[in-house]
Write a protein that holds these residues in place. Structure first.
Motif, PDB file in Angstrom:
ATOM      1  N   UNK A   7       0.819  -1.209   0.000  1.00  0.00           N
ATOM      2  CA  UNK A   7       0.000   0.000   0.000  1.00  0.00           C
ATOM      3  C   UNK A   7       0.855   1.262   0.000  1.00  0.00           C
ATOM      4  N   UNK A   8       2.009   1.202   0.652  1.00  0.00           N
ATOM      5  CA  UNK A   8       2.854   2.390   0.755  1.00  0.00           C
ATOM      6  C   UNK A   8       3.616   2.690  -0.531  1.00  0.00           C
ATOM      7  N   UNK A 148     -12.732  12.055  -9.563  1.00  0.00           N
ATOM      8  CA  UNK A 148     -12.272  10.684  -9.301  1.00  0.00           C
ATOM      9  C   UNK A 148     -10.795  10.646  -8.937  1.00  0.00           C
ATOM     10  N   UNK A 149      -9.971  11.438  -9.625  1.00  0.00           N
ATOM     11  CA  UNK A 149      -8.544  11.452  -9.317  1.00  0.00           C
ATOM     12  C   UNK A 149      -8.292  12.042  -7.931  1.00  0.00           C
ATOM     13  N   UNK A 150      -9.038  13.073  -7.565  1.00  0.00           N
ATOM     14  CA  UNK A 150      -8.880  13.646  -6.223  1.00  0.00           C
ATOM     15  C   UNK A 150      -9.294  12.635  -5.153  1.00  0.00           C
ATOM     16  N   UNK A 151     -10.364  11.892  -5.383  1.00  0.00           N
ATOM     17  CA  UNK A 151     -10.805  10.867  -4.422  1.00  0.00           C
ATOM     18  C   UNK A 151      -9.764   9.751  -4.300  1.00  0.00           C
ATOM     19  N   UNK A 152      -9.216   9.306  -5.432  1.00  0.00           N
ATOM     20  CA  UNK A 152      -8.222   8.231  -5.390  1.00  0.00           C
ATOM     21  C   UNK A 152      -6.946   8.688  -4.690  1.00  0.00           C
ATOM     22  N   UNK A 153      -6.587   9.956  -4.818  1.00  0.00           N
ATOM     23  CA  UNK A 153      -5.404  10.447  -4.106  1.00  0.00           C
ATOM     24  C   UNK A 153      -5.642  10.438  -2.595  1.00  0.00           C
ATOM     25  N   UNK A 154      -6.845  10.776  -2.155  1.00  0.00           N
ATOM     26  CA  UNK A 154      -7.152  10.689  -0.724  1.00  0.00           C
ATOM     27  C   UNK A 154      -7.100   9.241  -0.244  1.00  0.00           C
ATOM     28  N   UNK A 155      -7.620   8.336  -1.043  1.00  0.00           N
ATOM     29  CA  UNK A 155      -7.569   6.915  -0.670  1.00  0.00           C
ATOM     30  C   UNK A 155      -6.116   6.444  -0.587  1.00  0.00           C
ATOM     31  N   UNK A 156      -5.290   6.875  -1.533  1.00  0.00           N
ATOM     32  CA  UNK A 156      -3.874   6.478  -1.514  1.00  0.00           C
ATOM     33  C   UNK A 156      -3.180   6.966  -0.247  1.00  0.00           C
ATOM     34  N   UNK A 157      -3.429   8.199   0.123  1.00  0.00           N
ATOM     35  CA  UNK A 157      -2.805   8.729   1.330  1.00  0.00           C
ATOM     36  C   UNK A 157      -3.253   7.969   2.570  1.00  0.00           C
TER      37      UNK A 157
END
Length: 563
Positions: A7-8, A148-157
């Protein structure tokens, strides 16, 4: 397993604007940028087709990397899949990745259509406009992915901040009401150093610590506090604890605060235990009666004792009193929890279908002891057995640590490593180890009488020094000898100088050859022949006698005649 998810290592997801800027900049840098008027139309078509294909491939690679790096919920362990559903909403997560996949397909189709149109473009202007339209439509499609890209970046963090929990390893899970001592217990048995505060909900997410038990690695999961209300009313923090209890096979340690300093009554804690009991099914369970230093179990009222005893309904529940402040009973609770889980894991393997296949491959031999070789029992063991039967204690053996303390402590005492050597003769223990050189013992080439001979040589040298004391020159003879030595050295130096002078005097000089110069008369005749006045040369020659003297003597004779 948790490490294999990585995940990291998920790459940062750029915003839609940055996404477009990155791809267009790369297209501009990696493809040709000039079209000359003399190019044929086929070459111009290829020029713009290359730009469209390169831009499409750049978008495709970037979007594909996002789809590959983010985990697929169907392939994850149920614990991580449910945790993602609690934290990010499974449907929203899938919709975000689905939109990225759809935009990737749209970009591929746009590039394919415009490449087909570029093949039949009949002018440079039309090729340029088609290229511009193709890149514009691709960028428009990517800009629609902004949310969608902003949401996926939050999920990644958030995924990068998740603890590395291995759902299949040996695990202890700590649960209960807030502020009942779960984090304090974890700090006692591990080095996790979880924050502990005297108020509720200090722990807001899952924390992981590790310790060793029987030479194996164990993990402890500290869950947030859970309140006693229906499942639908629990918040995200509480649902993370529920997810861990439901999906990880581990020993569950349910904490009960006997002192009620956590702010919740004992009957509420027992009611929460009964509401969570379905999650404890098929798991080893321990009830930790914590804060016994404030209120021991013996001080409970009869009705409170009845409440505690009601937790044993259904069997399989054990009570262990502890105090995380004084560490009393903590190690006992940890060891008991580990033993329960190991017993359950072994029992599960025995009941599995693989046991028969393993037993079929095992064969235990029954070997009869030999009559001619009785068992050998060391004398020390027999002596220990006899003293034990007589009720006597064996004398304590003095260890190296005891000797070290007696003889000055560390840094002063030097351990004798040779005293434990098992040799045929104990006198050999401190013999020097022979030095071997090129496969031969150096001691074999040493004269055993060398010391006696050296002593004789020293005596002989002393006698020679004593006998030669009378032959020492006095001061006057010494000065005379030094004077003679100086005279010899000066004669040698003088001889060297004379030889150098003689060599230079005997050297044959190199004769100087006169240059074959041209006389004045020859110059005058030559100037007269070509029609020039020769008197200027004659006057100049008079001023320079050297010039008149050069040649074959004409200048000198002429000057003497004039004088």
């Amino acid at each position: 397993m948790a490490q294999s998810y990585k995940f990291k290592e998920i790459t940062v997801v750029p915003t839609a604007k940055d996404f477009v800027d990155i791809v267009l900049s790369k297209t501009q840098r990696k493809t040709p940028t000039q079209v000359h008027p003399q190019f044929k139309i086929s070459r111009i078509r290829s020029f713009y087709m290359r730009k469209v294909k390169f831009c499409q491939q750049a978008f495709h690679d970037r979007l594909s990397s996002i789809l590959q790096e983010f985990p697929k919920l169907d392939d994850l362990h149920p614990f991580y899949a449910d945790l993602c559903n609690v934290l990010y909403d499974r449907d929203h997560y899938k919709v975000g990745l689905g939109q990225v996949h759809a935009v990737r397909a749209i970009i591929d189709n746009v590039a394919k259509d415009y490449v087909r149109l570029l093949k039949y473009a009949d002018s440079p202007y039309k090729c340029k406009m088609l290229k511009r339209a193709a890149l514009g439509r691709m960028c428009t499609a990517v800009k629609k992915l902004h949310a969608s890209l902003a949401y996926l970046e939050e999920v990644r963090q958030h995924l990068a901040r998740l603890p590395s929990i291995n759902p299949t390893t040996r695990t202890l899970i700590l649960t209960g009401f807030p502020n009942v001592g779960k984090s304090s217990f974890m700090n006692q048995v591990t080095n996790a150093n979880v924050e502990v505060q005297p108020y509720a909900f200090t722990t807001k997410s899952l924390y992981v610590g590790h310790f060793d038990y029987h030479y194996t690695r164990w993990q402890v999961i500290d869950t947030p506090g859970i309140l006693d209300h229906p499942l639908e009313e629990r918040n995200t923090i509480e649902m993370t604890a529920i997810t861990a209890l439901a999906n990880i096979q581990a020993t569950v340690l349910y904490f009960v605060d006997l002192s009620e300093q956590c702010g919740f009554r004992l009957d509420a804690q027992v009611a929460l235990f009964h509401s969570l009991k379905p999650l404890f099914r098929n798991k080893p369970l321990l009830v930790i009666l914590n804060k016994m230093d404030v209120r021991p179990p013996d001080a409970l009222e009869p009705d409170e004792r009845a409440l505690i005893e009601s937790m044993k309904e259904g069997g399989g529940v054990e009570f262990l009193p502890t105090s995380c402040l004084t560490a009393q009973g903590v190690d006992n609770a940890k060891n008991k929890a580990c033993e329960l889980l190991l017993t359950r894991r072994v029992q599960g393997k025995v009941e599995s279908k693989k046991v028969d296949s393993v037993l079929n491959r095992l064969h235990v031999t029954a070997v009869e002891p030999r009559a001619d070789r009785p068992p050998c029992i060391p004398d020390s063991v027999q002596q220990q057995r006899q003293m034990k039967q007589m009720g006597m204690e064996m004398p304590k053996r003095r260890t190296e640590k005891d000797l070290q303390e007696e003889q000055g402590g560390p840094g002063v005492y030097s351990v004798d490593l040779k005293k434990q050597y098992m040799l045929q003769d104990d006198s050999w223990k401190y013999d020097l180890v022979p030095e071997i050189f090129e496969g031969k013992n150096v001691a074999d080439f040493i004269d055993p009488d060398i010391e006696a001979r050296l002593t004789e040589l020293e005596k002989e040298e002393a006698l020679l020094i004593q006998s030669g004391a009378d032959d020492v020159l006095d001061e006057e003879d010494w000065r005379h000898t030094q004077q003679l030595l100086k005279e010899v050295h000066s004669k040698i130096q003088q001889k060297r100088v004379e030889n150098a002078l003689t060599k230079s005097r005997n050297h044959v000089p190199t004769p100087r050859q006169r240059g074959s110069g041209i006389g004045v008369s020859e110059v005058e005749s030559h100037l007269t022949d070509i029609g020039l006045d020769a008197s200027v040369v004659r006057r100049r020659a008079r001023k320079t006698p050297h010039a008149l003297s050069s040649g074959h003597g004409e200048g000198r004779t002429m000057q003497e005649g004039e004088n």
